[in-house]
Design a protein around this motif. Structure first.
Motif, mmCIF file in Angstrom:
data_model
loop_
_atom_site.group_PDB
_atom_site.id
_atom_site.type_symbol
_atom_site.label_atom_id
_atom_site.label_comp_id
_atom_site.label_asym_id
_atom_site.label_seq_id
_atom_site.Cartn_x
_atom_site.Cartn_y
_atom_site.Cartn_z
ATOM 1 N N SER A 71 0.830 -1.205 0.000
ATOM 2 C CA SER A 71 0.000 0.000 0.000
ATOM 3 C C SER A 71 0.865 1.256 0.000
ATOM 4 C CB SER A 71 -0.926 0.005 1.226
ATOM 5 O OG SER A 71 -1.837 -1.062 1.174
ATOM 6 N N VAL A 72 1.914 1.256 0.820
ATOM 7 C CA VAL A 72 2.799 2.419 0.913
ATOM 8 C C VAL A 72 3.533 2.654 -0.404
ATOM 9 C CG1 VAL A 72 4.889 3.303 2.018
ATOM 10 C CG2 VAL A 72 3.089 2.272 3.406
ATOM 11 N N ALA A 73 4.124 1.592 -0.957
ATOM 12 C CA ALA A 73 4.886 1.732 -2.197
ATOM 13 C C ALA A 73 3.997 2.180 -3.353
ATOM 14 C CB ALA A 73 5.566 0.404 -2.539
ATOM 15 N N ASN A 74 2.800 1.632 -3.428
ATOM 16 C CA ASN A 74 1.878 2.029 -4.495
ATOM 17 C C ASN A 74 1.471 3.487 -4.366
ATOM 18 O OD1 ASN A 74 1.905 -0.473 -5.696
ATOM 19 N ND2 ASN A 74 0.018 -1.178 -4.751
ATOM 20 N N PHE A 75 1.276 3.954 -3.140
ATOM 21 C CA PHE A 75 0.884 5.352 -2.939
ATOM 22 C C PHE A 75 2.020 6.296 -3.341
ATOM 23 C CE2 PHE A 75 0.302 9.223 -0.431
ATOM 24 C CZ PHE A 75 -1.026 9.528 -0.721
ATOM 25 N N ILE A 76 3.237 5.957 -2.928
ATOM 26 C CA ILE A 76 4.393 6.798 -3.261
ATOM 27 C C ILE A 76 4.624 6.836 -4.764
ATOM 28 C CG2 ILE A 76 6.902 7.006 -3.055
ATOM 29 C CD1 ILE A 76 6.635 5.803 -0.234
ATOM 30 N N ASN A 77 4.543 5.674 -5.387
ATOM 31 C CA ASN A 77 4.857 5.575 -6.813
ATOM 32 C C ASN A 77 3.711 6.015 -7.714
ATOM 33 O OD1 ASN A 77 6.293 4.699 -9.217
ATOM 34 N ND2 ASN A 77 4.981 2.880 -9.194
ATOM 35 N N LYS A 78 2.493 5.555 -7.432
ATOM 36 C CA LYS A 78 1.377 5.777 -8.345
ATOM 37 C C LYS A 78 0.568 7.032 -8.034
ATOM 38 C CE LYS A 78 0.918 0.841 -9.317
ATOM 39 N NZ LYS A 78 0.019 -0.359 -9.293
ATOM 40 N N LYS A 79 0.447 7.376 -6.742
ATOM 41 C CA LYS A 79 -0.352 8.546 -6.366
ATOM 42 C C LYS A 79 0.503 9.803 -6.299
ATOM 43 C CE LYS A 79 -4.261 10.443 -4.971
ATOM 44 N NZ LYS A 79 -4.946 9.994 -3.731
ATOM 45 N N LEU A 80 1.616 9.739 -5.561
ATOM 46 C CA LEU A 80 2.501 10.897 -5.458
ATOM 47 C C LEU A 80 3.439 11.012 -6.651
ATOM 48 C CD1 LEU A 80 3.456 10.707 -1.652
ATOM 49 C CD2 LEU A 80 1.667 12.086 -2.731
ATOM 50 N N LYS A 81 3.694 9.874 -7.285
ATOM 51 C CA LYS A 81 4.567 9.810 -8.470
ATOM 52 C C LYS A 81 5.987 10.306 -8.169
ATOM 53 C CE LYS A 81 0.674 10.371 -11.684
ATOM 54 N NZ LYS A 81 0.581 8.921 -11.949
ATOM 55 N N PHE A 82 6.477 9.991 -6.974
ATOM 56 C CA PHE A 82 7.834 10.376 -6.584
ATOM 57 C C PHE A 82 8.845 9.364 -7.115
ATOM 58 C CE2 PHE A 82 6.345 12.799 -2.541
ATOM 59 C CZ PHE A 82 6.004 13.889 -3.322
ATOM 60 N N LYS A 83 10.026 9.866 -7.448
ATOM 61 C CA LYS A 83 11.071 9.019 -8.019
ATOM 62 C C LYS A 83 12.359 8.999 -7.206
ATOM 63 C CE LYS A 83 8.639 7.644 -11.498
ATOM 64 N NZ LYS A 83 8.198 6.221 -11.529
ATOM 65 N N ARG A 84 12.428 9.815 -6.130
ATOM 66 C CA ARG A 84 13.631 9.850 -5.292
ATOM 67 C C ARG A 84 13.199 9.763 -3.820
ATOM 68 N NH1 ARG A 84 13.927 13.589 -9.034
ATOM 69 N NH2 ARG A 84 13.423 15.290 -7.602
ATOM 70 N N VAL A 85 13.456 8.605 -3.225
ATOM 71 C CA VAL A 85 12.966 8.314 -1.876
ATOM 72 C C VAL A 85 14.118 7.893 -0.971
ATOM 73 C CG1 VAL A 85 11.469 6.790 -0.515
ATOM 74 C CG2 VAL A 85 10.693 7.657 -2.739
ATOM 75 N N TYR A 86 14.072 8.331 0.267
ATOM 76 C CA TYR A 86 15.073 7.984 1.281
ATOM 77 C C TYR A 86 14.354 7.225 2.402
ATOM 78 C CZ TYR A 86 19.658 8.849 3.501
ATOM 79 O OH TYR A 86 20.931 8.725 4.029
ATOM 80 N N ILE A 87 14.778 6.006 2.687
ATOM 81 C CA ILE A 87 14.149 5.169 3.714
ATOM 82 C C ILE A 87 15.091 5.014 4.897
ATOM 83 C CG2 ILE A 87 13.226 2.893 4.268
ATOM 84 C CD1 ILE A 87 12.408 2.582 1.373
ATOM 85 N N ILE A 88 14.562 5.250 6.098
ATOM 86 C CA ILE A 88 15.357 5.103 7.327
ATOM 87 C C ILE A 88 14.615 4.174 8.281
ATOM 88 C CG2 ILE A 88 16.496 6.298 9.229
ATOM 89 C CD1 ILE A 88 16.211 8.901 7.564
ATOM 90 N N ASP A 89 15.179 2.999 8.552
ATOM 91 C CA ASP A 89 14.548 2.086 9.507
ATOM 92 C C ASP A 89 15.104 2.347 10.902
ATOM 93 O OD1 ASP A 89 16.820 0.199 10.209
ATOM 94 O OD2 ASP A 89 16.787 -0.085 8.040
ATOM 95 N N ASP A 90 14.456 1.764 11.929
ATOM 96 C CA ASP A 90 14.932 1.978 13.306
ATOM 97 C C ASP A 90 15.635 0.741 13.862
ATOM 98 O OD1 ASP A 90 12.983 0.176 14.083
ATOM 99 O OD2 ASP A 90 11.818 1.610 15.276
ATOM 100 N N GLN A 91 16.073 -0.141 12.959
ATOM 101 C CA GLN A 91 16.916 -1.291 13.295
ATOM 102 C C GLN A 91 16.208 -2.352 14.149
ATOM 103 O OE1 GLN A 91 20.458 0.460 15.001
ATOM 104 N NE2 GLN A 91 21.107 1.379 13.075
#
Length: 389
Positions: free
Chosen positions: A175-195
């Motif tokens: 759901s998150v990836a589809n929203f970022i890619n298809k709805k927001l149409k963003f192409k440069r993303v930075y992901i930070i996990d909390d380990q």
């Protein structure tokens, strides 16, 4: 949605108000060492007990309160409508995100006495992993209303013991990836996990799906104990369109957002996961978060909202359903007046709840996941999260 935060005194009052079987005085190995605890028959009587593992105190206490409120609401509704049977709750404070790691969660799981027949929780995926041996050795079926790490049900370690009332991160990540890619149409993303297990698993899913869609993804990580994010923020390129932080501690998410804006990078969109679906993170206007399915029009949600100052506390709703699952299983196992933990586990597997507060029916597949269900995307207006996808 607007979330309420009480003082420490209010938290103490809340926990004191719960119908609780205290476990604080139990010896550390009380549960694990209980002979024949799995199939030992317990007289059900008029009061049946299930355990609750939740972050009552610590960095994630604001989220834990929402779960406690909803679990207690289930008990109060049940007790008000059943003359010959009542539920009480044995509490266990897991202190999610505290300096002791998962040690407090294990200690809490070990504290449950012989009358406890099933468990609601734990809240965090890393806590589920840490308490699995203790809970399984004691024969408990345990049902989480928020632990979403996909592998919790796919690695086979806790099959038949662990269940949940939320979809796995494989669904959330999609759901998150589809929203970022298809709805927001963003192409440069930075992901930070909390380990932690929850965060890294969800970050892996989103990263994989975004890269498969041609999105440029940079990955980083940070400890849950860190509070100064300046060096991390400095590494984020200014042309980044979105920073995704699948974290579990709302105060940390808020601090990160504030520091990112102070560093002159407030133009970068910030997005959290269900672990940040809280008013503290929502106070950063314009941020996004994913969250569990919940039916705002359900009569139980409306009734809960009315009795909680107009606040639906949506994050805790799946824990209400988790209590329904465990409570219903105990009821069915107690039909002959006695029940064992093994019988309760078997009844959890057979769960069939209709028209729940999640807006869907709840039954389980062989792995312990609910059939159906998906995550939605919400955006903050500075106070509340509102659905946008």
């Amino acid at each position: 949605m607007k979330r309420r935060y009480g003082s420490f005194a209010a938290l103490l009052a809340l926990t004191a108000a719960l119908a609780i079987v205290a476990g604080a005085s139990a010896t550390p190995n009380r549960v694990a060492g209980a002979a024949g605890g799995d199939r030992a028959l317990v007289s059900c009587g008029k009061t049946r007990t299930f355990g609750m593992l939740a972050p009552i105190t610590g960095p994630a206490a604001s989220l834990g309160k929402l779960q406690v409120d909803w679990i207690q609401y289930y008990v109060s509704r049940y007790n008000a409508t059943h003359k010959n049977a009542k539920f009480s709750i044995a509490k266990g404070d897991t202190v999610l995100g505290g300096p002791g790691g998962t040690a407090e969660a294990v200690k809490a799981a070990q504290s449950f006495g012989s009358k406890v027949l099933g468990v609601v929780g734990p809240a965090g995926s890393n806590e589920v992993r840490a308490t699995t041996a203790t809970l399984k050795n004691a024969g408990f079926g345990f049902v989480s209303g928020s632990a979403t790490n996909t592998e919790l049900t796919t690695d086979g370690t806790r099959t038949g013991y662990f269940f949940r009332t939320v979809p796995p991160d494989s669904a959330q990540g999609t759901s998150v990836a589809n929203f970022i890619n298809k709805k927001l149409k963003f192409k440069r993303v930075y992901i930070i996990d909390d380990q932690e297990a929850y965060s890294t698993g969800l970050a892996d899913t989103v990263q994989s799906k975004l890269r498969a869609a041609g999105v440029t993804v940079t990955r980083d990580g940070v400890s849950q104990q860190q509070s100064d994010f300046s060096s991390l923020i400095a590494k984020i390129p200014r042309d980044t369109q979105l920073v995704y932080i699948p974290w579990q501690l709302p105060p940390k998410g808020k601090a990160f957002g504030q520091q990112m804006r102070s560093a002159g990078k407030g133009n970068i969109v910030l997005m959290g996961s269900d672990g940040l679906f809280d008013s503290e993170f929502a106070s950063l206007s314009g941020v996004y978060a994913s969250s569990f399915p919940t039916s705002a029009s359900h009569p139980v949600v409306k009734a809960f909202k009315k009795t909680h100052g107009g606040n639906p506390e949506f994050f805790g709703a799946p824990s209400y359903v988790a209590a329904q699952v465990v409570g219903g299983a105990i009821d069915r196992a107690c039909k002959d007046g006695k029940a064992s933990r093994a019988e309760v586990r078997a009844q959890i597997k057979k769960t069939k709840l209709k028209k729940t507060v999640l807006g869907l029916n709840v039954s389980y597949n062989a792995q312990g996941d609910i059939k159906g269900g998906q995550f939605g995307i919400w955006k903050s207006n500075g106070t509340d999260f509102n659905p946008v996808g």
